[in-house]
Scaffold this motif. Sequence first.
Motif, PDB file in Angstrom:
ATOM      1  N   SER A  75      -3.001 -14.391   7.721  1.00 35.08           N
ATOM      2  CA  SER A  75      -3.294 -13.293   8.644  1.00 35.08           C
ATOM      3  C   SER A  75      -2.274 -12.184   8.426  1.00 35.08           C
ATOM      4  O   SER A  75      -1.074 -12.444   8.310  1.00 35.08           O
ATOM      5  CB  SER A  75      -3.240 -13.765  10.095  1.00 35.08           C
ATOM      6  N   ILE A  76      -2.751 -10.942   8.374  1.00 36.51           N
ATOM      7  CA  ILE A  76      -1.893  -9.799   8.054  1.00 36.51           C
ATOM      8  C   ILE A  76      -2.123  -8.689   9.075  1.00 36.51           C
ATOM      9  O   ILE A  76      -3.272  -8.304   9.339  1.00 36.51           O
ATOM     10  CB  ILE A  76      -2.179  -9.265   6.639  1.00 36.51           C
ATOM     11  N   PHE A  77      -1.036  -8.180   9.642  1.00 36.39           N
ATOM     12  CA  PHE A  77      -1.063  -6.981  10.485  1.00 36.39           C
ATOM     13  C   PHE A  77      -0.334  -5.866   9.734  1.00 36.39           C
ATOM     14  O   PHE A  77       0.745  -6.089   9.173  1.00 36.39           O
ATOM     15  CB  PHE A  77      -0.359  -7.221  11.820  1.00 36.39           C
ATOM     16  N   THR A  78      -0.912  -4.684   9.751  1.00 38.04           N
ATOM     17  CA  THR A  78      -0.254  -3.545   9.114  1.00 38.04           C
ATOM     18  C   THR A  78       0.327  -2.623  10.187  1.00 38.04           C
ATOM     19  O   THR A  78      -0.146  -2.577  11.322  1.00 38.04           O
ATOM     20  CB  THR A  78      -1.239  -2.749   8.246  1.00 38.04           C
ATOM     21  N   GLY A  79       1.378  -1.894   9.784  1.00 34.92           N
ATOM     22  CA  GLY A  79       2.008  -0.912  10.659  1.00 34.92           C
ATOM     23  C   GLY A  79       2.461   0.288   9.853  1.00 34.92           C
ATOM     24  O   GLY A  79       2.214   0.380   8.646  1.00 34.92           O
ATOM     25  N   SER A  80       3.151   1.192  10.509  1.00 30.90           N
ATOM     26  CA  SER A  80       3.566   2.425   9.829  1.00 30.90           C
ATOM     27  C   SER A  80       4.560   2.157   8.705  1.00 30.90           C
ATOM     28  O   SER A  80       4.503   2.805   7.655  1.00 30.90           O
ATOM     29  CB  SER A  80       4.183   3.392  10.843  1.00 30.90           C
ATOM     30  N   ASN A  81       5.484   1.223   8.911  1.00 31.04           N
ATOM     31  CA  ASN A  81       6.472   0.918   7.874  1.00 31.04           C
ATOM     32  C   ASN A  81       6.662  -0.587   7.695  1.00 31.04           C
ATOM     33  O   ASN A  81       7.705  -1.042   7.243  1.00 31.04           O
ATOM     34  CB  ASN A  81       7.820   1.564   8.201  1.00 31.04           C
ATOM     35  N   ILE A  92       8.075  -7.706  -6.203  1.00 34.54           N
ATOM     36  CA  ILE A  92       9.017  -6.900  -5.416  1.00 34.54           C
ATOM     37  C   ILE A  92      10.437  -7.097  -5.923  1.00 34.54           C
ATOM     38  O   ILE A  92      11.200  -6.138  -6.095  1.00 34.54           O
ATOM     39  CB  ILE A  92       8.905  -7.269  -3.920  1.00 34.54           C
ATOM     40  N   ARG A  93      10.789  -8.349  -6.217  1.00 28.64           N
ATOM     41  CA  ARG A  93      12.146  -8.644  -6.694  1.00 28.64           C
ATOM     42  C   ARG A  93      12.452  -7.966  -8.036  1.00 28.64           C
ATOM     43  O   ARG A  93      13.608  -7.658  -8.325  1.00 28.64           O
ATOM     44  CB  ARG A  93      12.321 -10.157  -6.835  1.00 28.64           C
ATOM     45  N   SER A  94      11.422  -7.748  -8.833  1.00 29.00           N
ATOM     46  CA  SER A  94      11.649  -7.144 -10.145  1.00 29.00           C
ATOM     47  C   SER A  94      12.153  -5.711 -10.041  1.00 29.00           C
ATOM     48  O   SER A  94      12.778  -5.194 -10.975  1.00 29.00           O
ATOM     49  CB  SER A  94      10.361  -7.175 -10.963  1.00 29.00           C
ATOM     50  N   GLY A  95      11.861  -5.047  -8.917  1.00 28.55           N
ATOM     51  CA  GLY A  95      12.294  -3.666  -8.730  1.00 28.55           C
ATOM     52  C   GLY A  95      11.464  -2.645  -9.464  1.00 28.55           C
ATOM     53  O   GLY A  95      11.786  -1.449  -9.446  1.00 28.55           O
ATOM     54  N   LYS A  96      10.377  -3.066 -10.099  1.00 22.37           N
ATOM     55  CA  LYS A  96       9.561  -2.146 -10.880  1.00 22.37           C
ATOM     56  C   LYS A  96       8.125  -2.053 -10.373  1.00 22.37           C
ATOM     57  O   LYS A  96       7.321  -1.321 -10.932  1.00 22.37           O
ATOM     58  CB  LYS A  96       9.532  -2.591 -12.349  1.00 22.37           C
ATOM     59  N   SER A  97       7.817  -2.749  -9.321  1.00 21.77           N
ATOM     60  CA  SER A  97       6.440  -2.810  -8.855  1.00 21.77           C
ATOM     61  C   SER A  97       6.047  -1.532  -8.118  1.00 21.77           C
ATOM     62  O   SER A  97       6.875  -0.865  -7.480  1.00 21.77           O
ATOM     63  CB  SER A  97       6.253  -4.019  -7.934  1.00 21.77           C
ATOM     64  N   GLN A  98       4.771  -1.230  -8.181  1.00 18.24           N
ATOM     65  CA  GLN A  98       4.232  -0.099  -7.429  1.00 18.24           C
ATOM     66  C   GLN A  98       4.341  -0.325  -5.931  1.00 18.24           C
ATOM     67  O   GLN A  98       4.295   0.628  -5.144  1.00 18.24           O
ATOM     68  CB  GLN A  98       2.770   0.140  -7.824  1.00 18.24           C
ATOM     69  N   ILE A  99       4.472  -1.589  -5.515  1.00 19.97           N
ATOM     70  CA  ILE A  99       4.627  -1.894  -4.091  1.00 19.97           C
ATOM     71  C   ILE A  99       5.805  -1.133  -3.499  1.00 19.97           C
ATOM     72  O   ILE A  99       5.747  -0.661  -2.359  1.00 19.97           O
ATOM     73  CB  ILE A  99       4.817  -3.415  -3.891  1.00 19.97           C
ATOM     74  N   LEU A 100       6.890  -0.992  -4.270  1.00 20.74           N
ATOM     75  CA  LEU A 100       8.109  -0.333  -3.771  1.00 20.74           C
ATOM     76  C   LEU A 100       7.890   1.156  -3.523  1.00 20.74           C
ATOM     77  O   LEU A 100       8.607   1.767  -2.726  1.00 20.74           O
ATOM     78  CB  LEU A 100       9.251  -0.522  -4.766  1.00 20.74           C
ATOM     79  N   ARG A 101       6.911   1.758  -4.187  1.00 22.65           N
ATOM     80  CA  ARG A 101       6.684   3.196  -4.078  1.00 22.65           C
ATOM     81  C   ARG A 101       5.469   3.536  -3.223  1.00 22.65           C
ATOM     82  O   ARG A 101       5.095   4.701  -3.135  1.00 22.65           O
ATOM     83  CB  ARG A 101       6.492   3.784  -5.483  1.00 22.65           C
ATOM     84  N   SER A 102       4.859   2.504  -2.637  1.00 23.50           N
ATOM     85  CA  SER A 102       3.611   2.732  -1.902  1.00 23.50           C
ATOM     86  C   SER A 102       3.778   2.359  -0.433  1.00 23.50           C
ATOM     87  O   SER A 102       4.791   1.786  -0.021  1.00 23.50           O
ATOM     88  CB  SER A 102       2.473   1.912  -2.531  1.00 23.50           C
ATOM     89  N   SER A 103       2.732   2.661   0.342  1.00 17.74           N
ATOM     90  CA  SER A 103       2.723   2.358   1.765  1.00 17.74           C
ATOM     91  C   SER A 103       2.489   0.871   1.986  1.00 17.74           C
ATOM     92  O   SER A 103       2.086   0.151   1.064  1.00 17.74           O
ATOM     93  CB  SER A 103       1.633   3.168   2.467  1.00 17.74           C
ATOM     94  N   PRO A 104       2.713   0.394   3.210  1.00 18.10           N
ATOM     95  CA  PRO A 104       2.440  -1.020   3.491  1.00 18.10           C
ATOM     96  C   PRO A 104       0.992  -1.420   3.229  1.00 18.10           C
ATOM     97  O   PRO A 104       0.718  -2.600   2.996  1.00 18.10           O
ATOM     98  CB  PRO A 104       2.801  -1.147   4.972  1.00 18.10           C
ATOM     99  N   TYR A 134      -0.682  -0.817   0.639  1.00 21.26           N
ATOM    100  CA  TYR A 134      -0.757  -1.315  -0.732  1.00 21.26           C
ATOM    101  C   TYR A 134      -0.260  -2.755  -0.808  1.00 21.26           C
ATOM    102  O   TYR A 134      -0.803  -3.573  -1.547  1.00 21.26           O
ATOM    103  CB  TYR A 134       0.043  -0.425  -1.682  1.00 21.26           C
ATOM    104  N   LEU A 135       0.781  -3.075  -0.044  1.00 21.73           N
ATOM    105  CA  LEU A 135       1.269  -4.453  -0.010  1.00 21.73           C
ATOM    106  C   LEU A 135       0.205  -5.374   0.580  1.00 21.73           C
ATOM    107  O   LEU A 135       0.006  -6.501   0.093  1.00 21.73           O
ATOM    108  CB  LEU A 135       2.557  -4.540   0.803  1.00 21.73           C
ATOM    109  N   ALA A 136      -0.504  -4.881   1.614  1.00 18.86           N
ATOM    110  CA  ALA A 136      -1.602  -5.676   2.180  1.00 18.86           C
ATOM    111  C   ALA A 136      -2.671  -5.929   1.125  1.00 18.86           C
ATOM    112  O   ALA A 136      -3.226  -7.037   1.025  1.00 18.86           O
ATOM    113  CB  ALA A 136      -2.200  -4.965   3.388  1.00 18.86           C
ATOM    114  N   TYR A 137      -2.965  -4.902   0.317  1.00 22.60           N
ATOM    115  CA  TYR A 137      -3.916  -5.096  -0.780  1.00 22.60           C
ATOM    116  C   TYR A 137      -3.394  -6.135  -1.771  1.00 22.60           C
ATOM    117  O   TYR A 137      -4.139  -7.009  -2.237  1.00 22.60           O
ATOM    118  CB  TYR A 137      -4.171  -3.768  -1.509  1.00 22.60           C
ATOM    119  N   ALA A 138      -2.111  -6.040  -2.141  1.00 22.58           N
ATOM    120  CA  ALA A 138      -1.542  -6.958  -3.125  1.00 22.58           C
ATOM    121  C   ALA A 138      -1.653  -8.405  -2.652  1.00 22.58           C
ATOM    122  O   ALA A 138      -1.952  -9.311  -3.445  1.00 22.58           O
ATOM    123  CB  ALA A 138      -0.089  -6.588  -3.406  1.00 22.58           C
TER     124      ALA A 138
END
Length: 372
Positions: A134-140, A160-172, A174-178
Amino acid sequence: MTDRDATRQAREQLVGERPGTLQVRENSLKPRLFLISYDEKFIKEQEFANYAALRSYYEAHPQLQHWLDVRGYNDLALMEQLMHDFNLPALQMEDVLGDYQRAKVDVFDDDRLFLVSRMTDFTPNCDIDDDQLSIFTGSNFIISFQDDYEDCLESVRNRIRSGKSQILRSSPLYLAYALTDVVLDHYYPTMAAIGDYIESLEDDIFRGRPNRRLLARILRIKKDITRFRRLVYPERDKIAELLRLPDDVLPENIKLFYRDCYDHAIQALDLAESYRESISSLVDLYLSSQSNRMNEVMKVLTIISSIFIPLSFVVGLYGMNFQHEDEHGHLMPMNMPELYSPVGYPITIGVLVIIVTIQLVYFYRKGWLRND
């Protein structure tokens, strides 16, 4: 989670309670709190022993994106505190703790999302195990809930740990999509394991090993495939509903990725349908194999019976008791005089052998003694 577990949970629901009433199952795990905070240049991952410390860290870093991962539900006070602090709807939290919801998406507070997915795995016991994400999204932030310490989301954490993922540059979002995408991706290893298992069952049938235990295995995997289809269908519908959301709720640049997820869901459904047809064919193959084995047994018994029927007739004929002389000592030549012949027994045995030989030659020429 099996169908039996879901049925048991349904029976444990409090009938007639007010909607949004939170209920924690007694056998659920104690919650563990994991937080990953990040932006383009900063990543910090930690597990918090208590919620107060996590809340304090979150409030002290509003400029970061946060992924709060809650694993385990067995703390009603904590669930209520999370619901209050992050403004989570009670109805959706009830679905979280129910832990057997179909895949779906809800929009609340006009622009926030509540997503439910089913994570699957093919266990060593050859069963399909599934857990709710289950996933809830918010502003940050996003908050994910699951009732197990182990999951299929480690690949997202590694990105995320790699430091090169698009997740780091996108909104939450995108993380929900991932997270949704990795759940869908894990359907394929599950289906691959199912396919291998079906092939092993097919090999067992062709090797001539059909038995009740094999039939039970076939019927069990057939039931699991049906369950798997029930998991994938709502996932496809959920993604289709996400694609229909307004752009102010789900931006077009995120919908682009969900369209790829939709394709994955369609492929998973196609494979599930293919496996369902394969397992149905496997049942037919098993029944056909059993029928062939029965036919072979009946053929052998029929041949044996056919051989002994004339032999039994001859033996029974000469087993009749007729007098050789009447009461006056006169011979009765019509009452089986061959019984008193000195070579009667060898002749009878010879006749029986000839009858059997003729029958065997006849059966062989008809192909009844060959397996080709």
